[in-house]
Structures are given as structure tokens and as C-alpha cells.
Design a protein around this motif. Structure first.
Motif, PDB file in Angstrom:
ATOM      1  N   THR A 132       0.760  -1.195   0.055  1.00 50.85           N
ATOM      2  CA  THR A 132       0.039  -0.020   0.267  1.00 50.85           C
ATOM      3  C   THR A 132       0.555   1.708  -0.289  1.00 50.85           C
ATOM      4  N   PRO A 133       0.580   2.266  -0.441  1.00 50.09           N
ATOM      5  CA  PRO A 133       0.946   3.804  -0.467  1.00 50.09           C
ATOM      6  C   PRO A 133       1.910   3.427   1.597  1.00 50.09           C
ATOM      7  N   ASP A 135       2.644   1.429   2.721  1.00 50.39           N
ATOM      8  CA  ASP A 135       3.633   0.289   3.524  1.00 50.39           C
ATOM      9  C   ASP A 135       4.901   0.894   2.786  1.00 50.39           C
ATOM     10  N   ILE A 136       4.866   1.358   1.675  1.00 50.77           N
ATOM     11  CA  ILE A 136       5.415   2.046   0.928  1.00 50.77           C
ATOM     12  C   ILE A 136       6.564   3.453   1.044  1.00 50.77           C
ATOM     13  N   SER A 137       6.264   4.268   1.896  1.00 51.90           N
ATOM     14  CA  SER A 137       5.911   5.224   2.553  1.00 51.90           C
ATOM     15  C   SER A 137       6.623   5.120   3.835  1.00 51.90           C
ATOM     16  N   PRO A 143      10.656   5.005  -2.564  1.00 54.57           N
ATOM     17  CA  PRO A 143       9.657   4.859  -3.515  1.00 54.57           C
ATOM     18  C   PRO A 143      10.272   3.267  -4.284  1.00 54.57           C
ATOM     19  N   GLN A 146       6.900  -2.192  -8.153  1.00 54.51           N
ATOM     20  CA  GLN A 146       5.432  -3.349  -7.808  1.00 54.51           C
ATOM     21  C   GLN A 146       5.329  -4.035  -9.426  1.00 54.51           C
ATOM     22  N   SER A 315       1.005   2.266 -10.570  1.00 54.76           N
ATOM     23  CA  SER A 315       1.758   1.663  -9.496  1.00 54.76           C
ATOM     24  C   SER A 315       1.247  -0.334  -9.899  1.00 54.76           C
ATOM     25  N   ASN A 317      -0.198  -2.180  -9.186  1.00 55.44           N
ATOM     26  CA  ASN A 317      -0.992  -2.823  -7.797  1.00 55.44           C
ATOM     27  C   ASN A 317      -2.763  -2.743  -8.187  1.00 55.44           C
TER      28      ASN A 317
END
Lengths: 399, 332
Positions: A132-133, A135-137, A143, A146, A315, A317
Motif C-alpha cells: 500500500t502507499p 507500506d511504501i512510505s 519509492p 511493484q 503502481s 497494484n
């Protein structure tokens, strides 16, 4: 009298344990003794039987538009999804033979894969549900790209003596069974879907995963899209889909093998499994209604069209469930390799680009050998484009 | 060459000096070994609290024990009430499966140990002891495997009989209610019974062997039968040993994970009243969920489960020691 009774019980228990100790192998084989799906098509007169027996091209020979980048590391390491682990080990050994580069992959679960890439402990991670955004942050190195690698289906599998594979389910009926609203196999809703099949008067033993799983994520996402009963029972769409949900009924099994053991050992059981697992173990599984109202058997030709008509976000995703193609099996998902967009080591970056561009081209030819489907050319091109974004010191690695 | 020091340089002095040194070394080593055990225990507890701290602080220290609903998907980063990570049902599952296991294993273990030490012909004793010990050598995952594929199918007719008899008794009937799908508290308890059998039997054997032979012979000389001899001379003496072995077996049953996970059914949403229903234990939920613990406070809450498991095991062990001490005192 009391004493006598307890004596009988104790004796019977002792006998059961003793008998079980000498348990015949027939118990074991009952898991796999279910009729293979091929035979079942005939009895159910499925409209898509031609689809699954059609000879689809499972070695698509996708072009590697990136080619090999020089100066790649001789070893890279990753970890994550257990769903994708068999495929990784197949790819890694073929890639080692082809290029001499060793790829180590540890099958620790998607959650572990996400944690490992966030903490930069490995070169890449892998998660069935992606990141999820948020998770990525939370990732240390900026960045994360995926990259989808394969397609696989999730199938309803059941244990009903005398009933062959190919039983028909709709998303809503599956949702009502897993929500605990339909509790018996002779329910009118199931009978209406399967005229001519003698469904027994037997309680449904619902089987689900007890561990968090990408398979659960894909399956519950399909239920959420198709079954209002499921969504309301779980308390809204945010709670009715995910790696884990609060199952209202049922028996939990750890991993695909746990669910398969529960289904195999429990008469009247209904569970869900990865298609590769169900197909390779010859378990009895059903057909599921897709968006166009067709009942489709899961097989590689019916999995590949899942990407048709999907608008991918940048993304990549997104869910691939409930596809729009008339011949698509509706419960399909993928797994995502997770790599940092901005790499610090040129050798590692080149190694990652080389390995994943190989997986997305030559590697896709071997997906079918493990009952996964290749990505399809449109998604394959998008995935390769992700790799081209990888940079070291601001310079792209792949040209 | 003679020097004042040579006066004390006698063979015995020399010897005494060396023994003293070795003694000190021995003492220090033993202290260190004992210290390490304590340190490991304390560090484990501290580690569990440290890892679980975010969840403990967010939901409150005891809030985990006020609910029996474990629903990680209900967890949000902000919400604190109700605590979605209730663990009462796991404590219940651990207690019930261990209890079923001990209730079945203890009488069998006493019988087996008595047979080996007192009744069996001499040539049979050693092979039989080895066979019982070998049960302990079977890996727990194999017991789980055997449980699923051999024990569960064999249980169906017996349990269905129990459901149709015991299940009809008003009041307690709910404890034996159906339907029975195989995986259950009961199946887990049975597997545990077999797994604790070797360790408990081994201790019983040792305990029974310590009964002074002259007391046994005196009993026989008084004209007591073998059964009366065992009951009057052997079993009363062994009471504290039996309790102690039971506590050790209980500790083993509490911690057993994989075999239980495979046959208990892993239902985490509430306490299931029937022993023929599905449940989960404190260790099984950890084994099931730690690999994909991705919800807010999910992993931290699993550490809290581990912490409470440690606390409960500790309390049971201490309670067991007190019981052993009391039975011993009562004897004296």
C-alpha cells in the motif's frame, strides 16, 4: 453402571488410538483420490470444456526489450510470498544455468517480504498483495516498484462423496456459505445452480486459511465484489477483504496444505486453494460464475484473460478478480516483486534488472509447468517498463 | 637453592593450593551457568514485553484478557476500544487441550510405569522402557500429520456416539455437542496425551524405583497382595513425585505448537464451548499468524500472546511446586 459406561468409552478411545496407530494408507490417499477435473466436465456438460482442453500457447516467448545489462552482481537475494516460492525456485535454477547468476529466495511469507524490503535487509521482496502507499512510505530506501510476475487462480475445492468436480458456484452463493448463511449442501440455492446433481443433506464444513495469505486476499476480494451478504456480515468492504478476515464460521488450516488436509479429511467440506495446488494434487474443484454469467473451470486458458480490460494504475497494484472477458475465470491474482526504484549499488541494480527482465521474458515460458499462467503480453510490457525506472545515482540502469 | 619459601613448599600444601584453585573455578563456573539460566529467562520476558509494548500501550495491559474475539482485520491505527486482539479464547484452548491430554495421559502413564517397574518380567522391562522413550523421539509435526490422517477418521464413530449420549445430558451436554468435523479441542488433547506420555512415564518410573525395597518386602511379608502392596507402600510415597511429573507434563502440553495447530481447527473468533468444536491455543495462533501479521498492532499483539503464555506457564509451574511441597510435607 457409571463405571461400566466410562469403561466402555475408555476402551473405545484406546481402540481408536490403537487403530489410528496402524492407520492404513487409504486415509492418506483419500485426499488425492478425488476425480480429476477432466472427467467431470463431461457429466456437467460445461460450456467451457472446450476452453480448458484447447491447446493454448503456454510458452509465449515474450521479448526481452531490455536485454542484459553489463556489470551485474553474481548473486542477488530476496524473500517473501510462499505462493510464489515454487516458481522462484524454478526460475532461479534455470536462470543460474543460463547466466551463472545465483538468485537466493527465502519463502517467509508476503508480510515478511514487505518487512524485509522496507528494512533494506535484502535486494528484493515479494508480496501477493503488493504494498500500500503507506507500506511504501514506511520503507527506508524511498519509492518501491511493484512488478507482477505471474497469474494464478484461487479455486473452491470440496469433499462430497460421489459428486465429481465441476460443481457450479456463484460469487454470492460462495459468500453466503462463507458468511454462515448457507449451511447445508442441499440448500435450494446450490440445488438451483446444479440441477441434476444429487446434493446430499450434509452440513457444510467451511475450511479457510488460518494464516494470513495472499490467497485469502484474492478470494475475499472476489466475495466482496459479488456477495452483499458477505460484505454486510463482515461489517463493510474494508473488513471483508484482506490477507486475514474475521471468518464468521469454519475450520482454519495452516497454508494450502492445511486447508487441503481439512477438506480431504472432512466429508462435506468446502475450502479454497491456489489453483496450482488444487490442479497438481488432483483435488475436486468447482466452476465459478464470471461477470458475463458463464460458469468457468479454472485452467491456464481461462486464467490468462484476467488481465483483459483491466486499467492498471501507475503502481500496477490492482485486483484482477471478476474480469470482464466472457471466458475468464473470475478469481485470479498475481504476485509482485518489490524493488527499490533508486538503488545504491550499480552491480545489485544491474543484477535485479537482468534477473527480472529474464523472468518476464524467457522465464514466463516455464510458468505453466507449475500450473501458473504467463502474464499476458499487455501486462508483461507494463511490468518490463517498471524495470526501466530503476536508477543508480539518478542514472537509469536499463536503457 | 634453599629459600625461606621452600619450607612451605610441601607436597600437601601444593596439593591444597591446586585444589583450592580448581574449587574456585568450579564454583564460579556453576554460578555462571545458573546465572545464565536466570538471565535468559529474564531477557526473554523483557524481550516479549519490549516487542509487544506498542500494542500493550495502545490497548492497555489487561485489555487483552477481557475479550475472546481475535479479529486483526478489525484493527485500525487509531481505534483502541474494543481491543480487537482478545486472547481469552486462546488461554481457554491451551487449558482445555492440556487438561484433556493430562486426564488421559496420567492414568495410562502410572499404569505403564507400574507395569515396567513392578509387574513386567525382567527381560521385558528394558525393551519396554526404550519403546516408551522412543515415543518422545517422534517429531511433533509427525504427530500432527498422524493426527490428521489417521486419528481423525478413527475418532468419528466414537465421538458421534459420545455426542448422541453425553451430548444429551442437560447442562453439561453443551460441552459434548456436535457437529463433529474431526479437527477439535478433543483431537488436540488426544495428540497431546500421546506426546506427554513418555516424559511423564519416565519420571514415574524413576519415582517408583525409589521406594525402599524393604518396605515393599515388608508389605508382602505381611501377606498383602501385589495390588495392596502397590497401594499401601508404593503409591502414597510417590504422591509428590506424581504431582511433579504431572506439572512437567502440563508444561510440555502448554507449549506444544505444531501438532496442536494441525488438529485443533484454528477458530479464533470466540470460545467454543464444545470440546468437539474448533478452537485455538496461545501457541497455535502465533504459529499461524506471525508470517503475515500485517494489520496494525498485529505482530505486537502476537508478542503479547507469547508474554501471557510465559506468565501462565510460570504461574502453573510455581503452583505445581507449592503443591509438591505441600504433599511432601503432609507425608512427613
Amino acid at each position: 453402571m457409571r463405571l461400566k459406561f466410562s469403561g466402555v468409552v475408555a476402551g473405545a478411545l484406546g481402540l481408536a488410538v490403537a487403530l489410528a496407530g496402524c492407520g492404513s494408507t487409504s486415509n492418506v490417499s483419500s485426499t488425492t483420490a478425488a476425480a480429476p477435473s477432466g472427467a467431470a466436465n463431461v457429466s456437467f456438460g460445461s460450456a467451457n470444456q472446450k476452453l480448458c482442453s484447447s491447446s493454448v500457447n503456454t510458452t509465449p516467448n515474450y521479448k526481452n526489450t531490455i536485454g542484459t545489462v553489463s556489470g551485474g552482481a553474481s548473486a542477488i537475494s530476496g524473500a517473501g510470498s510462499t505462493f510464489a516460492a515454487p516458481m522462484y525456485s524454478d526460475w532461479a535454477s534455470a536462470y543460474d544455468k543460463a547466466s551463472g547468476v545465483a538468485v537466493a529466495y527465502a519463502s517467509i511469507g508476503s508480510g515478511g517480504g514487505v518487512a524485509a524490503i522496507q528494512a533494506e535487509t535484502l535486494n528484493f521482496g515479494d508480496s501477493d498483495s503488493g504494498m500500500t502507499p503507506a507500506d511504501i512510505s514506511a520503507a527506508k530506501g524511498g519509492p518501491i516498484l511493484q512488478i507482477p510476475l505471474l497469474l494464478g487462480a484461487v479455486v473452491p475445492t470440496y469433499n462430497l462423496p460421489g459428486i465429481p468436480a465441476g460443481l457450479k458456484f456463484t460469487g454470492n452463493v460462495l459468500g453466503e456459505i462463507f458468511a454462515g448463511k448457507i449451511t447445508n449442501w442441499d440448500d435450494p440455492a446450490l440445488k438451483a445452480l446444479n440441477p441434476g446433481v444429487k446434493l446430499p443433506n450434509m452440513p457444510i464444513a467451511v475450511a479457510h486459511r488460518s494464516d494470513g495469505s495472499g490467497t485469502t486476499n484474492i478470494f475475499t476480494n472476489y466475495l466482496t465484489q459479488t456477495s452483499p451478504t458477505w460484505v454486510s456480515k463482515l461489517g463493510g468492504p474494508s473488513k471483508s477483504t484482506g490477507l486475514t478476515v474475521a471468518w464468521p464460521v469454519g475450520i482454519g488450516g495452516k497454508g494450502n496444505e492445511g486447508v487441503s488436509a481439512v477438506v480431504g479429511q472432512t466429508k462435506g467440506a468446502l475450502g479454497y486453494l491456489e489453483s496450482d495446488y488444487a490442479i497438481s494434487e488432483h483435488l475436486t474443484y468447482g466452476q465459478v460464475e464470471n461477470k458475463s454469467g458463464n460458469f468457468i473451470e479454472p485452467c491456464i486458458p481461462s486464467i490468462i484473460p484476467a488481465v483483459d480490460g483491466v486499467t492498471f494504475p501507475p503502481s500496477l497494484n490492482t485486483f484482477l478478480t471478476n474480469g470482464s472477458n466472457a471466458n475468464v475465470y473470475p478469481i485470479v491474482g498475481t504476485t509482485y516483486a518489490l524493488v527499490y526504484e533508486h538503488q545504491t549499488s550499480r552491480a545489485i541494480a544491474a543484477g535485479l534488472v537482468n534477473f527480472f527482465s529474464w523472468v518476464l521474458s524467457t522465464g514466463q515460458n516455464s510458468n505453466a509447468s507449475l500450473y501458473y499462467a504467463p502474464l499476458g503480453s499487455s501486462l508483461q510490457a507494463l511490468a518490463l517498463a517498471q524495470l526501466k525506472k530503476i536508477t543508480v545515482n539518478g542514472q537509469p540502469v536499463a536503457s | 637453592m634453599a629459600s625461606p619459601a621452600a619450607v612451605s613448599d610441601l607436597p600437601t600444601d601444593h596439593l591444597r593450593g591446586r585444589v583450592g584453585y580448581a574449587d574456585r573455578l568450579f564454583k564460579a563456573t556453576m554460578f555462571a551457568a545458573a546465572g545464565i539460566v536466570l538471565l535468559v529467562l529474564l531477557c526473554t520476558a523483557a524481550f516479549l514485553i519490549d516487542q509487544g509494548w506498542p500494542a500493550l500501550r495502545h490497548y492497555g495491559f489487561f485489555s487483552f484478557l477481557t475479550s475472546s474475539r481475535w479479529a486483526p482485520s478489525d484493527a485500525t491505527p487509531k481505534g483502541t476500544h474494543p481491543n480487537p486482539y482478545g486472547i481469552l479464547q486462546f488461554a481457554y484452548g491451551t487449558a482445555v487441550t492440556s487438561l484433556i491430554g493430562m486426564v488421559i495421559a496420567l492414568p495410562v502413564a502410572v499404569a505403564v510405569a507400574l507395569f515396567i517397574t513392578e509387574v513386567a518380567p525382567a527381560w521385558m522391562r528394558r525393551p519396554l522402557s526404550y519403546a516408551v522413550d522412543l515415543l518422545a523421539a517422534i517429531p511433533s509435526v509427525v504427530y500432527g500429520f498422524w493426527g490428521i490422517f489417521a486419528l481423525l477418521p478413527a475418532l468419528h464413530p466414537i465421538v458421534n456416539f459420545l455426542i448422541s449420549t453425553l451430548g444429551r445430558i442437560p447442562g453439561v451436554g453443551a460441552v459434548f455437542a456436535g457437529p463433529f468435523f474431526g479437527v477439535s479441542y478433543f483431537a488436540a488433547g488426544l495428540v497431546l496425551a500421546i506426546m506427554v506420555l513418555p516424559i511423564v512415564t519416565a519420571i514415574f518410573r524413576e519415582v517408583f524405583a525409589t521406594t525402599p525395597i524393604d518396605e515393599k518386602e515388608a508389605a508382602r511379608a505381611l501377606g498383602l497382595t501385589r495390588w495392596e502392596m502397590l497401594r499401601t507402600a508404593l503409591l502414597p510415597r510417590s504422591r509428590s513425585g506424581i504431582v511433579g511429573a504431572g506439572i512437567l507434563g502440563l508444561g510440555r502440553a502448554f507449549g506444544e505448537t505444531i501438532a496442536v495447530t494441525m488438529v485443533i481447527g484454528n477458530s479464533v473468533l470466540a470460545i467454543t464451548t464444545s470440546i468437539f468444536g474448533q478452537g485455538a491455543t496461545m501457541s497455535s495462533v502465533i504459529a499461524n499468524e506471525f508470517t503475515e501479521a500485517v494489520e496494525p498492532f498485529h505482530l505486537q499483539s502476537l508478542f503479547v500472546v507469547a508474554f501471557w503464555l510465559l506468565v501462565i506457564t510460570f504461574v502453573v509451574n510455581v503452583a505445581g511446586r507449592l503443591v509438591v511441597r505441600r504433599t511432601r510435607a503432609g507425608l512427613a
